[in-house]
Design an enzyme around this catalytic site. Structure first.
Site, PDB file in Angstrom:
ATOM      1  N   SER A 200       0.833  -1.199   0.000  1.00  0.00           N
ATOM      2  CA  SER A 200       0.000   0.000   0.000  1.00  0.00           C
ATOM      3  C   SER A 200       0.873   1.257   0.000  1.00  0.00           C
ATOM      4  CB  SER A 200      -0.974  -0.064   1.185  1.00  0.00           C
ATOM      5  OG  SER A 200      -2.099   0.711   0.907  1.00  0.00           O
ATOM      6  N   LYS A 204       4.136   2.160  -2.411  1.00  0.00           N
ATOM      7  CA  LYS A 204       4.475   3.377  -3.168  1.00  0.00           C
ATOM      8  C   LYS A 204       5.952   3.715  -2.914  1.00  0.00           C
ATOM      9  CE  LYS A 204      -0.118   5.244  -1.829  1.00  0.00           C
ATOM     10  NZ  LYS A 204      -1.112   4.694  -2.680  1.00  0.00           N
ATOM     11  N   TRP A 293     -10.127   0.561  -4.826  1.00  0.00           N
ATOM     12  CA  TRP A 293      -9.500   1.833  -4.436  1.00  0.00           C
ATOM     13  C   TRP A 293      -8.051   1.884  -4.920  1.00  0.00           C
ATOM     14  CZ3 TRP A 293     -11.233   6.354  -3.087  1.00  0.00           C
ATOM     15  CH2 TRP A 293     -10.462   7.242  -2.318  1.00  0.00           C
ATOM     16  N   HIS A 328      -8.037  -5.491  -0.079  1.00  0.00           N
ATOM     17  CA  HIS A 328      -6.771  -4.873   0.285  1.00  0.00           C
ATOM     18  C   HIS A 328      -6.072  -5.642   1.409  1.00  0.00           C
ATOM     19  CE1 HIS A 328      -4.244  -1.337   0.018  1.00  0.00           C
ATOM     20  NE2 HIS A 328      -4.270  -1.177   1.330  1.00  0.00           N
TER      21      HIS A 328
HETATM   22  C1  GTR Z   1      -5.393   4.665   1.853  1.00  0.00           C
HETATM   23  C2  GTR Z   1      -4.831   5.497   0.748  1.00  0.00           C
HETATM   24  C3  GTR Z   1      -4.176   4.587  -0.236  1.00  0.00           C
HETATM   25  C4  GTR Z   1      -3.257   3.563   0.422  1.00  0.00           C
HETATM   26  C5  GTR Z   1      -3.779   3.077   1.752  1.00  0.00           C
HETATM   27  C6  GTR Z   1      -2.748   2.375   2.649  1.00  0.00           C
HETATM   28  O1  GTR Z   1      -6.168   5.355   2.739  1.00  0.00           O
HETATM   29  O2  GTR Z   1      -5.887   6.222   0.161  1.00  0.00           O
HETATM   30  O3  GTR Z   1      -3.501   5.338  -1.222  1.00  0.00           O
HETATM   31  O4  GTR Z   1      -1.998   4.019   0.512  1.00  0.00           O
HETATM   32  O5  GTR Z   1      -4.309   4.099   2.520  1.00  0.00           O
HETATM   33  O6  GTR Z   1      -1.596   2.755   2.703  1.00  0.00           O
HETATM   34  O7  GTR Z   1      -3.178   1.463   3.325  1.00  0.00           O
END
Ligand code: GTR
Length: 368
Positions: A200, A204, A293, A328
């Site tokens: 996540s 990045k 998402w 996720h």
């Molecule tokens: C979310 C964010 C995502 C992702 C995620 C995470 O809220 O919008 O881009 O990075 O967090 O890191 O779990």
């Protein structure tokens, strides 16, 4: 393709005519036609990533040192050893790193991650890494730069980053680079075989770290979405947009990125550039089909575009994308996929049959 029809699964968008910025055209206007040209283009793209998306990484320290705080038997993985290490930059404390070493004789290829702040790396995952003969190096990237929203006062336990006001993703990527500095000084580690992974927001950071450090042989990002493997211009149903992420997490990026809210088509960068920067080294992205998402179809879009560079450099198999059902998270199946691909690159072990699914593989965005 059956996967595409399962409940909750993202439906690819009907041929949106979205062109991604040209990967193989130099700023001079000439096309990249040799490996040397690609090196020039690579530096142009790195500059763009810094100037438009992430801001510059903190300066590379003159010196990174690693010292042993504690060593003992692993209580988690049978036969394993655990080393607690202090990583210092410019001779001042930066972060602590835990290094799990397998029972077998080294030097060991290693998997590094900075997501120790999360509970995603379960004991089962750690022991699976060791069981395949890899060392596992872990640190908490939030020690390097806090993830406060908003980061009015950036906080860090890394003394040489005190006063840093740039983006958190760049700082976390810098932390991964310092982890690599440390690993290359440890005799038990095979510095030619360093892999990194992140999940996540950690994904990045991992993909930026892999793009900007050629010492990293293998880069993997799991469910990394916007600002990671996803696409700014091409958002599947329910995906996080540039406006969403820069409003919620302005401290992750360069302030320049805010200017492109709702104007993605004007952005001189898209994330296929970041993927291509990893070539000819190895890139694996893992996506969850219901994690809308995180824009899995956008990740396929950038994958298809970036593949051009891996093909150009003669390593088409060094870019892989694997999807799984579900939402996720960094699940055991994601760890198994990662280890299968590390085995392929580092040991020449073929991928197990049926382990390399990609729910989008029949979707061709290259004409869109
Ligand atoms: C979310 C964010 C995502 C992702 C995620 C995470 O809220 O919008 O881009 O990075 O967090 O890191 O779990």
């Amino acid at each position: 393709m059956e996967l595409l029809h399962s409940t909750g699964m993202e439906t690819p968008q009907p041929s949106p005519k979205v062109n991604l910025p040209a990967l193989m055209r130099l700023n001079s206007g000439c096309l990249v036609s040799s490996a040397e040209d690609w090196q020039v283009r690579r530096h142009e793209l790195l500059d763009l990533a810094r100037n438009t998306i992430y801001g510059p990484l903190p300066p590379t320290p003159r010196q990174t040192q690693v010292s042993l705080l504690h060593e003992g038997a692993s209580r988690t993985c049978a036969g394993g050893r655990i080393l607690s290490l202090r990583v210092t930059t410019e001779a001042r404390h930066c972060f602590t790193m835990r290094l799990l070493l397998p029972a077998t004789a080294g030097p060991h290829p290693v998997l590094l991650h900075g997501d120790a702040c999360w509970g995603y790396v379960t004991d089962a995952a750690k022991c699976a890494v060791l069981g395949r003969g890899y060392a596992l190096a872990e640190f908490n990237r939030v020690e390097v730069m806090s993830d406060l929203v908003p980061a009015l006062v950036p906080q860090t336990t890394c003394a040489s980053l005190t006063g840093y006001t740039g983006g958190a993703i760049a700082a976390w990527a810098w932390g991964l680079h310092r982890g690599v500095d440390a690993l290359t000084q440890i005799n038990a580690i095979d510095a030619q075989h360093i892999a990194i992974v992140g999940h996540s927001r950690g994904g990045k950071a991992a993909i930026l770290a892999g793009a900007s450090d050629t010492r990293i042989a293998f880069t993997s990002a799991n469910n990394s979405g916007a600002g990671g493997a996803g696409c700014w211009r091409f958002c599947g149903t329910g995906a996080e947009t540039l406006a969403d992420i820069t409003a919620a997490f302005p401290h992750w990026f360069s302030s320049e990125l805010q200017k492109y809210q709702g104007k993605e088509l004007e952005l001189p960068f898209d994330q296929h550039f970041l993927k291509a920067l990893i070539a000819p080294r190895y890139l694996l992205t893992t996506e969850a089909l219901d994690d809308l998402w995180a824009n899995p179809s956008g990740s396929w879009r950038t994958h298809q575009a970036a593949r051009q560079v891996f093909e150009f450099l003669g390593v088409p198999s060094h870019i892989a994308m694997v999807t799984r059902p579900g939402g996720h998270g960094q699940e055991m199946t994601d760890w198994e996929t990662l280890l299968n691909h590390m085995d392929l690159l580092f040991k020449g072990i073929p991928l197990p049959l049926g382990s390399n699914e990609n729910g989008f593989e029949n979707v061709d965005f290259s004409q869109s």
